[in-house]
Design a protein around this motif. Structure first.
Motif, short mmCIF file in Angstrom:
data_model
loop_
_atom_site.label_atom_id
_atom_site.label_comp_id
_atom_site.label_asym_id
_atom_site.label_seq_id
_atom_site.Cartn_x
_atom_site.Cartn_y
_atom_site.Cartn_z
N LYS A 198 44.18 29.67 -16.41
CA LYS A 198 43.79 30.47 -15.53
C LYS A 198 44.66 30.00 -13.87
CE LYS A 198 39.33 30.52 -17.55
NZ LYS A 198 37.44 29.74 -17.37
N MET A 199 44.93 29.27 -13.66
CA MET A 199 45.10 28.76 -12.60
C MET A 199 46.38 29.15 -12.77
SD MET A 199 44.61 24.80 -12.17
CE MET A 199 45.39 24.64 -11.05
N CYS A 200 47.45 29.22 -13.36
CA CYS A 200 48.56 30.01 -13.51
C CYS A 200 47.98 31.86 -13.42
CB CYS A 200 49.21 29.89 -14.85
SG CYS A 200 50.04 28.45 -14.82
N CYS A 201 47.56 31.68 -13.66
CA CYS A 201 47.24 33.63 -13.89
C CYS A 201 46.64 34.29 -12.64
CB CYS A 201 46.14 33.89 -15.04
SG CYS A 201 46.41 34.19 -17.15
N TYR A 202 45.99 32.96 -12.30
CA TYR A 202 45.15 33.44 -10.25
C TYR A 202 46.58 33.19 -9.37
CZ TYR A 202 44.44 32.96 -5.34
OH TYR A 202 44.80 32.74 -4.43
N MET A 203 47.46 31.86 -10.00
CA MET A 203 49.19 31.94 -8.75
C MET A 203 50.20 34.14 -9.44
SD MET A 203 50.09 28.35 -9.21
CE MET A 203 51.44 28.52 -8.50
N ALA A 204 50.55 33.98 -10.63
CA ALA A 204 50.74 35.32 -11.05
C ALA A 204 50.41 36.33 -10.18
CB ALA A 204 51.68 35.42 -12.49
N ASN A 205 48.99 36.69 -9.78
CA ASN A 205 47.79 37.64 -9.57
C ASN A 205 48.22 37.43 -7.92
OD1 ASN A 205 47.38 38.56 -12.29
ND2 ASN A 205 45.45 36.95 -11.77
N LYS A 245 49.43 13.45 -27.12
CA LYS A 245 48.10 14.89 -27.32
C LYS A 245 47.14 14.78 -25.57
CE LYS A 245 43.43 15.21 -29.31
NZ LYS A 245 42.00 15.42 -30.38
N ILE A 246 47.48 16.47 -25.87
CA ILE A 246 47.31 17.00 -24.57
C ILE A 246 45.69 17.54 -24.33
CG2 ILE A 246 47.86 19.33 -22.90
CD1 ILE A 246 49.83 18.07 -23.04
N PRO A 247 45.25 17.51 -24.09
CA PRO A 247 43.18 16.93 -24.13
C PRO A 247 43.33 18.75 -23.23
CG PRO A 247 43.89 15.81 -22.49
CD PRO A 247 45.57 16.18 -22.40
N LYS A 248 41.84 19.26 -24.56
CA LYS A 248 42.18 20.94 -24.41
C LYS A 248 41.60 21.57 -22.97
CE LYS A 248 39.35 24.28 -27.09
NZ LYS A 248 37.95 24.96 -28.03
N ILE A 249 41.11 20.79 -22.81
CA ILE A 249 40.94 21.45 -20.96
C ILE A 249 42.49 22.39 -20.30
CG2 ILE A 249 40.51 19.51 -19.98
CD1 ILE A 249 38.78 20.53 -18.12
N TRP A 250 43.54 21.12 -20.49
CA TRP A 250 44.76 21.29 -19.77
C TRP A 250 44.72 22.65 -20.31
CZ3 TRP A 250 48.32 16.81 -18.77
CH2 TRP A 250 48.07 16.12 -18.21
N ASP A 251 45.00 23.25 -21.48
CA ASP A 251 45.45 24.71 -21.89
C ASP A 251 44.57 25.80 -21.15
OD1 ASP A 251 46.56 22.40 -23.72
OD2 ASP A 251 47.34 24.37 -24.11
N GLU A 252 43.39 25.34 -21.14
CA GLU A 252 42.61 26.48 -20.76
C GLU A 252 42.73 26.37 -18.99
OE1 GLU A 252 38.66 25.74 -21.81
OE2 GLU A 252 39.35 25.03 -24.42
N MET A 253 42.64 25.68 -18.11
CA MET A 253 42.14 25.58 -17.25
C MET A 253 43.77 25.54 -16.30
SD MET A 253 39.75 25.85 -15.71
CE MET A 253 39.79 24.98 -14.06
#
Length: 627
Positions: free
Chosen positions: A310-317, A299-307
């Motif tokens: 956001k981290m990947c969006c910043y890198m992509a930006n 099981k993947i903790p929910k916060i993993w997907d959320e954070m």
């Protein structure tokens, strides 16, 4: 002997619990010293912890795509700086910056910081991370060519004989042990179903993985040292836990990684190290662990997907239309897995997370990364390519994380602005004194550049030079740094930034921020970008003072000065820089150092504007050939 002043300052940066923990670590090390100093033992020879003797490794839980037909058979890995791997492949103790070798002494007694007499430890560690081991095992599994197995055995035997457990430079950092452990895991899994691989070799790999993982569990980073190192170490523990089906290791890794997602990252997705590359390394560790968890129904903790989203969006930006990248802070080109022998880290990591999360952060059709070909199947790739692609905004201001990215309407101009904190935690290890600095690319070509990193563990003068305020595209007062350097990875008093205003308008964007790095004179800077070719910068002080306004350009730029106007020419791109000031100003053409890659530096043209004033206005206009 370590510098007394540094030790004093380092202690001041620690809490009482941290001091207690470090004392307990010294006790553990003392026990290990009694056991392993007098008797040199190979990490592959015997299990140090007999509680692990019943553990069996299940290579299938790595879920490698053994049907992959898109691969290379490179047998050389890139080293840092200008070093050629073929000259160093068995020189495990090489100093690299000198002809000297790291001494063959017990690792806890080896002082590796600021060793100008030997070299930069970080450069040596790249060789001892063993990317070549995973790559050679992959080559043999893919091709069946026995020369790759033979080379692996030759290097593996040589390394183990020359690097007994806790002896020498390769055992001086727990994170280095973690990255090496990960590569041994991949090597084992590639070899596991191959004919002709000696059982003894597999057993040695298994023993080494168990010993190193057990060591990491006893020594993983905590408190002020718990930055990206801890994330990589926890990943290595988790990877071994999954492969050996050992729940305590899995639980420990997931607990650490989940807890640190909030501790080490701002809620808007910027990592608190405030270094894009360390954010990428952090995300790679999370992505590799997440992949194993998904594949093994953990099981993947929910916060993993959320954070992570956001981290990947910043890198992509931070990445422009031509692949150019806005990156502040340190960059030592760190990575965990490289099955190709040289990868472009940002597209690879964004590609990795594009498979695991709900969108593509980079178009997977345009990413050619061998790592991903071995980690995911063709059917998984088809599903990932069908996902929506992240839309990069023209303007975005990260109010909490403290960086802003601006693009021209035609996406030919890319600007990054730093209004962030210095760095993470009490030591802010990887930050630079660059508050309110900026970078600019035009058509993917770097124009106004960050100086880079160059080196970590030797030549402290150069280490400091690349972090100094006067070498970044910002304003410097009385030749002083905004923040106080107390060591290669230690800061004392530091500038704090405050975003005063941000507004997007029909004809562009305005950003206004200030910092208190000069207690006697607050610096406020306003950026106004028209969304096309003009960037206006207004610098204001609370009172008149001696200032220098600094601009560093890419080495190939040609700089000319005409009275109060400077001209920059790179290819068909021509940029004018004009200044307004009520007082007398002087423009100086000079030369500073620039490091595009770790371990490499070159002179670059720079412009310094000097004045005694409380305000200067700068207008930058880009002129370029039309497409």
């Amino acid at each position: 002997m370590a510098d007394i002043m540094w030790l004093t300052n380092r202690l001041k940066a620690m809490s009482l619990p941290e001091i207690g923990w470090r004392i307990s670590q010294k006790m553990v090390q003392k026990s290990e010293k009694r056991r392993f100093k007098l008797h040199r033992v190979l990490v592959t020879e015997t299990l140090f912890n007999q509680k692990l003797s019943s553990f069996e490794i299940d290579a299938k839980r790595m879920y490698l795509n053994m049907k992959n037909q898109s691969y290379t058979l490179e047998s050389s890995i890139p080293l840092l700086g200008v070093s050629d791997y073929r000259d160093y492949k068995k020189n495990w103790a090489a100093g690299f910056q000198t002809e000297h070798l790291w001494p063959d002494v017990f690792s806890y007694q080896l002082e590796y910081k600021q060793r100008d007499d030997i070299g930069d430890a970080r450069t040596n560690w790249e060789l001892n991370r063993h990317f070549q081991f995973a790559m050679l095992a992959k080559n043999y599994a893919a091709s069946g060519d026995g020369s790759f197995l033979q080379e692996f055995q030759d290097l593996f035997e040589d390394w183990n004989e020359k690097n007994p457990f806790l002896w020498g430079i390769s055992w001086t950092s727990v994170m280095e042990v973690a990255i090496r452990t990960s590569n041994w895991c991949y090597a084992y899994c590639f070899f596991s179903d191959c004919e002709g691989v000696p059982e003894k070799l597999l057993e040695q790999l298994k023993t080494g993985i168990l010993n190193m993982t057990d060591y990491i569990c006893a020594h993983y980073s905590r408190y002020s040292s718990a930055n990206n190192h801890l994330i990589v170490e926890a990943y290595a523990i988790g990877q071994s836990g999954i492969l050996f089906r050992y729940q305590p290791w899995i639980d420990l890794a997931i607990r650490i990684l989940t807890q640190e997602l909030r501790n080490q990252n701002y809620s808007d997705g910027i990592n608190k190290e405030l270094s894009l590359h360390y954010q990428s390394l952090y995300t790679e560790a999370m992505g590799l662990m997440m992949r194993l968890m998904v594949k093994n129904d953990i099981k993947i903790p929910k916060i993993w997907d959320e954070m992570l989203d956001k981290m990947c969006c910043y890198m992509a930006n931070c990445i422009g239309s031509y692949g150019e990248t806005i990156a502040f802070g340190d960059n030592d080109e760190g990575k965990i897995l490289d099955l190709h022998g040289g990868i472009h880290h940002y597209p690879y990591v964004l590609g990795l997370l594009s498979y695991l999360l709900k969108k593509q952060y980079v178009s997977l059709e345009n990413v050619n990364c061998e790592n991903l070909n071995w980690l995911f199947t063709e059917s998984e790739k088809k599903k990932a390519i069908a996902k929506a692609i992240h839309t990069v905004p023209q303007y975005i201001c990260y109010r909490e994380g403290g960086n802003s990215i601006l693009r021209s309407i035609d996406r030919r101009v890319l600007i990054g602005i730093d209004h962030a904190a210095l760095g993470f935690g009490n030591i802010a290890a990887h930050g630079h004194a660059d508050a309110l600095s900026f970078q600019m690319y035009v058509d993917g070509i770097p124009i106004f550049v960050d100086p880079g990193t160059y080196v970590y563990h030797c030549d402290i003068k150069s280490r400091n030079t690349y972090r100094k305020t006067e070498n970044h595209n910002t304003l410097c007062i009385n030749k002083k740094d905004q923040s106080e350097m107390q060591g290669a990875f230690l800061w004392g008093k530091r500038a704090k930034c405050c975003l005063l205003g941000y507004e997007e308008m029909d004809k562009g964007v305005m950003l206004r921020a200030a910092h208190n790095g000069y207690p006697e004179n607050r610096h406020t800077r306003t950026f106004c970008f028209n969304g096309k070719r003009k960037l206006r910068i207004a610098d204001e002080l609370e009172k008149e003072d001696f200032v220098s306004l600094n601009f560093l350009f890419f080495p190939s730029a040609v700089l000319n000065i005409e009275e109060k106007t400077a001209w920059i020419l790179i290819g068909t791109i021509r940029i004018s820089i004009e200044f307004e000031c009520v007082n007398e100003i002087k423009l100086f053409k000079t030369e500073k150092m620039y490091s595009e890659k770790y371990g490499i530096q070159a002179p670059a043209p720079a412009l310094v504007v000097k004045a005694q004033t409380d305000s200067i206005k700068t207008m930058i206009q880009v002129r370029m050939a039309e497409s």
